[in-house]
Design a protein around this motif. Structure first.
Motif, mmCIF file in Angstrom:
data_model
loop_
_atom_site.group_PDB
_atom_site.id
_atom_site.type_symbol
_atom_site.label_atom_id
_atom_site.label_comp_id
_atom_site.label_asym_id
_atom_site.label_seq_id
_atom_site.Cartn_x
_atom_site.Cartn_y
_atom_site.Cartn_z
ATOM 1 N N PRO A 74 5.354 6.903 14.726
ATOM 2 C CA PRO A 74 4.383 5.876 14.332
ATOM 3 C C PRO A 74 4.503 5.463 12.870
ATOM 4 O O PRO A 74 4.158 4.335 12.509
ATOM 5 C CB PRO A 74 3.030 6.529 14.630
ATOM 6 C CG PRO A 74 3.293 7.981 14.816
ATOM 7 C CD PRO A 74 4.707 8.105 15.274
ATOM 8 N N GLU A 75 5.013 6.363 12.033
ATOM 9 C CA GLU A 75 5.142 6.050 10.612
ATOM 10 C C GLU A 75 6.233 5.010 10.330
ATOM 11 O O GLU A 75 6.331 4.488 9.218
ATOM 12 C CB GLU A 75 5.428 7.326 9.817
ATOM 13 C CG GLU A 75 6.829 7.918 10.002
ATOM 14 C CD GLU A 75 6.997 8.681 11.320
ATOM 15 O OE1 GLU A 75 8.147 9.140 11.587
ATOM 16 O OE2 GLU A 75 5.999 8.851 12.060
ATOM 17 N N THR A 76 7.041 4.670 11.369
ATOM 18 C CA THR A 76 8.093 3.664 11.195
ATOM 19 C C THR A 76 7.668 2.286 11.696
ATOM 20 O O THR A 76 8.409 1.316 11.553
ATOM 21 C CB THR A 76 9.366 4.066 11.966
ATOM 22 O OG1 THR A 76 9.129 3.963 13.386
ATOM 23 C CG2 THR A 76 9.799 5.475 11.620
ATOM 24 N N VAL A 77 6.472 2.194 12.293
ATOM 25 C CA VAL A 77 6.047 0.964 12.975
ATOM 26 C C VAL A 77 5.067 0.167 12.124
ATOM 27 O O VAL A 77 4.099 0.717 11.589
ATOM 28 C CB VAL A 77 5.424 1.296 14.346
ATOM 29 C CG1 VAL A 77 4.932 0.016 15.032
ATOM 30 C CG2 VAL A 77 6.447 2.018 15.228
ATOM 31 N N ILE A 78 5.319 -1.133 12.033
ATOM 32 C CA ILE A 78 4.437 -2.045 11.308
ATOM 33 C C ILE A 78 3.266 -2.457 12.189
ATOM 34 O O ILE A 78 2.104 -2.398 11.773
ATOM 35 C CB ILE A 78 5.211 -3.300 10.856
ATOM 36 C CG1 ILE A 78 6.298 -2.924 9.848
ATOM 37 C CG2 ILE A 78 4.264 -4.347 10.268
ATOM 38 C CD1 ILE A 78 7.268 -4.062 9.553
ATOM 39 N N ILE A 115 0.825 -1.218 0.000
ATOM 40 C CA ILE A 115 0.000 0.000 0.000
ATOM 41 C C ILE A 115 0.856 1.264 0.000
ATOM 42 O O ILE A 115 0.345 2.367 0.206
ATOM 43 C CB ILE A 115 -0.975 0.019 1.190
ATOM 44 C CG1 ILE A 115 -0.240 0.073 2.536
ATOM 45 C CG2 ILE A 115 -1.914 -1.195 1.128
ATOM 46 C CD1 ILE A 115 -1.171 0.287 3.733
ATOM 47 N N GLY A 116 2.173 1.095 -0.239
ATOM 48 C CA GLY A 116 3.036 2.250 -0.430
ATOM 49 C C GLY A 116 3.569 2.896 0.833
ATOM 50 O O GLY A 116 3.992 4.058 0.806
ATOM 51 N N GLU A 117 3.556 2.186 1.949
ATOM 52 C CA GLU A 117 4.082 2.741 3.197
ATOM 53 C C GLU A 117 5.349 1.983 3.590
ATOM 54 O O GLU A 117 5.433 1.354 4.647
ATOM 55 C CB GLU A 117 3.020 2.674 4.303
ATOM 56 C CG GLU A 117 1.798 3.517 4.011
ATOM 57 C CD GLU A 117 0.801 3.568 5.159
ATOM 58 O OE1 GLU A 117 1.240 3.424 6.322
ATOM 59 O OE2 GLU A 117 -0.396 3.750 4.897
ATOM 60 N N GLU A 118 6.355 2.068 2.774
ATOM 61 C CA GLU A 118 7.568 1.284 2.949
ATOM 62 C C GLU A 118 8.444 1.777 4.095
ATOM 63 O O GLU A 118 9.397 1.101 4.489
ATOM 64 C CB GLU A 118 8.376 1.259 1.644
ATOM 65 C CG GLU A 118 7.638 0.551 0.518
ATOM 66 C CD GLU A 118 8.524 0.326 -0.704
ATOM 67 O OE1 GLU A 118 9.754 0.233 -0.537
ATOM 68 O OE2 GLU A 118 7.970 0.240 -1.816
ATOM 69 N N SER A 119 8.137 2.934 4.650
ATOM 70 C CA SER A 119 8.935 3.434 5.785
ATOM 71 C C SER A 119 8.689 2.624 7.055
ATOM 72 O O SER A 119 9.459 2.716 8.009
ATOM 73 C CB SER A 119 8.606 4.905 6.055
ATOM 74 O OG SER A 119 7.249 5.060 6.465
ATOM 75 N N ARG A 120 7.638 1.823 7.069
ATOM 76 C CA ARG A 120 7.314 1.034 8.263
ATOM 77 C C ARG A 120 8.180 -0.224 8.290
ATOM 78 O O ARG A 120 8.047 -1.087 7.422
ATOM 79 C CB ARG A 120 5.830 0.667 8.292
ATOM 80 C CG ARG A 120 4.902 1.878 8.374
ATOM 81 C CD ARG A 120 3.457 1.454 8.458
ATOM 82 N NE ARG A 120 2.549 2.579 8.489
ATOM 83 C CZ ARG A 120 2.090 3.159 9.598
ATOM 84 N NH1 ARG A 120 2.490 2.713 10.789
ATOM 85 N NH2 ARG A 120 1.254 4.178 9.543
ATOM 86 N N GLY A 121 9.075 -0.299 9.288
ATOM 87 C CA GLY A 121 10.021 -1.402 9.296
ATOM 88 C C GLY A 121 10.321 -1.999 10.660
ATOM 89 O O GLY A 121 11.235 -2.807 10.793
ATOM 90 N N ARG A 122 9.549 -1.632 11.680
ATOM 91 C CA ARG A 122 9.838 -2.138 13.023
ATOM 92 C C ARG A 122 8.544 -2.568 13.710
ATOM 93 O O ARG A 122 7.443 -2.188 13.310
ATOM 94 C CB ARG A 122 10.552 -1.095 13.861
ATOM 95 C CG ARG A 122 9.732 0.146 14.161
ATOM 96 C CD ARG A 122 10.538 1.185 14.940
ATOM 97 N NE ARG A 122 10.951 0.681 16.237
ATOM 98 C CZ ARG A 122 12.129 0.938 16.813
ATOM 99 N NH1 ARG A 122 13.018 1.682 16.171
ATOM 100 N NH2 ARG A 122 12.414 0.468 18.002
ATOM 101 N N PHE A 123 8.717 -3.367 14.762
ATOM 102 C CA PHE A 123 7.581 -3.836 15.553
ATOM 103 C C PHE A 123 7.724 -3.356 16.993
ATOM 104 O O PHE A 123 8.812 -3.008 17.444
ATOM 105 C CB PHE A 123 7.515 -5.372 15.540
ATOM 106 C CG PHE A 123 7.189 -5.955 14.198
ATOM 107 C CD1 PHE A 123 5.868 -6.124 13.806
ATOM 108 C CD2 PHE A 123 8.191 -6.327 13.313
ATOM 109 C CE1 PHE A 123 5.554 -6.648 12.561
ATOM 110 C CE2 PHE A 123 7.893 -6.858 12.068
ATOM 111 C CZ PHE A 123 6.564 -7.022 11.702
#
Length: 439
Positions: free
Chosen positions: A197-201, A117-125
């Motif tokens: 929040p934009e970095t969190v999956i 969905i184009g939100e590739e900045s999300r990379g952590r849990f």
């Protein structure tokens, strides 16, 4: 000398030769009451004729067909059955071969969803301290148990860990359970704002924490608050029900009792009841649609996913848990087990807390009930209790590091749902023998 690389390199376990109901027999003929279902696996005991017949029938029809080419009738039936009984919104089932695989698939599915969905900045849990999500690297990385992670720390995925919902240790004087739950749930929002929040999956948690803490359920309102925070910041709520799901806590999905629906949920263990290796990752239609409308392909997979014999066995298991009333029986028998544990150990000087839901119960062992002080880890209390119980003919699941991965001891109980009242009494009596020998 055995050529098997056993779990312990220092000893070889006895050989199990047969199972009968709630018992396992070793080569010498000694019976062991399976008070932990192995590791909360054997919910139907060890000799269910209907599950065994389904495995044999599927072997006669077709034992294996790779999912890169085919689906199978038992896989389709099982998926339909699971979704019919799943929390609202869950719509698709991705089959795997066990719990760690289910969590690994969930983590990758969640990451790829945001890529689609184009939100590739999300990379952590974000997860919780003292959680356990499996032993593959992704699952281990999100898990919050220090002892399990220590050797493999350089290989871990990027994960933040907030406080668990652990009222016995965390609730403050004058604080009611609801207020406590809201306070620790709000740590998720604070951590989201800290890292962005934009970095969190997503956030991953066990509805009832199993192996690392010993059947610790969330307090009322905790997961509803977690759901609100996840929705506010657009992250996924991933619930790990590998150990606590499939009727173990008295409902097919443990999160039913918390009144929430996750975006992704993982199941295993009781799904196959030990008769075949199987697990599954369930997701919402929204997540699946992102794949279908995007690349069209989940970049993941293993050879044995959707195995026809495994799904045939699990379809019978889930039928028994639902239509057959075995999940409801787990709720009823669990109340009896809980009451028996309180009667036997509620005033024991070294049992600080008795907790859990359904046929999923934990007892926390302490050096001092008043202060809740744990025993010195060097004493290896949990290992001694396990050995003493095994000698008495009881299989249970003691672990150490309950509090922080180093300190604390507990015993986890997760017996088959088929146990009789007399067998529950036998379980409690033999556990008492073990406590008497060690404590």
């Amino acid at each position: 000398m055995s050529h098997v690389f056993h779990r312990s390199a220092k000893q070889t376990p006895p050989v199990a030769t047969r199972g009968e109901g709630g018992y396992i027999f070793d080569k010498a003929g000694k019976p062991y009451l399976d008070g932990s279902g192995g590791a909360a696996v054997s919910c139907l005991g060890h000799s269910d004729p209907d599950v065994i017949a389904a495995i044999k029938a599927q072997a006669d029809a077709i034992p294996f067909a790779h999912t890169g080419f085919f689906t199978s009738e038992p896989a389709e039936r099982l998926a339909d059955r699971l979704i019919a009984h799943a929390p609202e919104g869950l719509d698709k089932v991705y089959f795997v071969s066990g719990g760690s695989e289910a969590v690994e698939a969930a983590l990758k599915m969640a990451r790829q969803y945001f890529v689609e969905i184009g939100e590739e900045s999300r990379g952590r849990f974000i997860a919780r301290r003292q959680s356990y999500h499996g032993n593959t690297l992704g699952a281990l990385g999100t898990g919050g148990n220090a002892w399990r992670r220590a050797q493999f720390q350089p290989l871990m995925v990027e994960t933040s860990h907030i406080a668990p919902c652990y009222a016995y240790r965390g609730q403050e004087d004058g604080e009611d359970l609801v207020a406590y739950g809201q306070r620790v749930a709000d740590e998720l929002e604070a951590e989201l704002l800290r890292v962005g929040p934009e970095t969190v999956i997503g956030f991953i948690a066990e509805p009832v924490v199993g192996a690392t803490m010993g059947a610790v359920p969330a307090v009322p309102g905790y997961f509803k608050r977690i759901r609100e925070i996840c929705d506010r910041y657009g992250i996924l709520m991933i619930l790990d029900e590998v150990m606590c799901g499939m009727g173990r806590t008295g409902t097919l999905f443990a999160c039913e009792q918390d009144g929430v629906s996750p975006d992704i949920v993982t199941i295993a263990k009781g799904l196959g009841a030990g008769y075949q290796p199987i697990g599954a990752t369930l997701c919402t239609a929204r997540i699946f649609d992102a794949f279908q409308n995007g690349s069209g392909f989940f970049q993941h997979g293993h050879t044995y996913i959707g195995h026809p014999m495994a799904t045939a066995a699990a379809d019978v298991v889930v039928t028994k848990l639902t239509d057959g009333g075995m999940a409801a029986r787990a709720a009823d028998m669990g109340e009896k087990l809980g009451a028996a544990l309180f009667e036997a150990f509620g005033q024991h000087p070294h049992i600080g807390d008795i907790r859990g839901r359904g046929m999923f119960r934990g007892l926390e062992i302490v050096a001092d009930r008043e202060t809740k002080a744990p025993f010195d880890p060097a004493l290896g209390i949990n290992k001694k209790v396990k050995a003493a119980a095994f000698e008495a003919g009881l299989i249970c699941y003691p672990m150490g590091g309950t509090i922080d991965g180093v300190q604390g001891d507990h015993v986890l109980l997760a017996p088959p749902f088929i146990l009789t009242d007399d067998q529950l009494g036998e379980l409690v009596d033999k556990l008492g023998q073990a406590f008497g020998a060690v404590l």
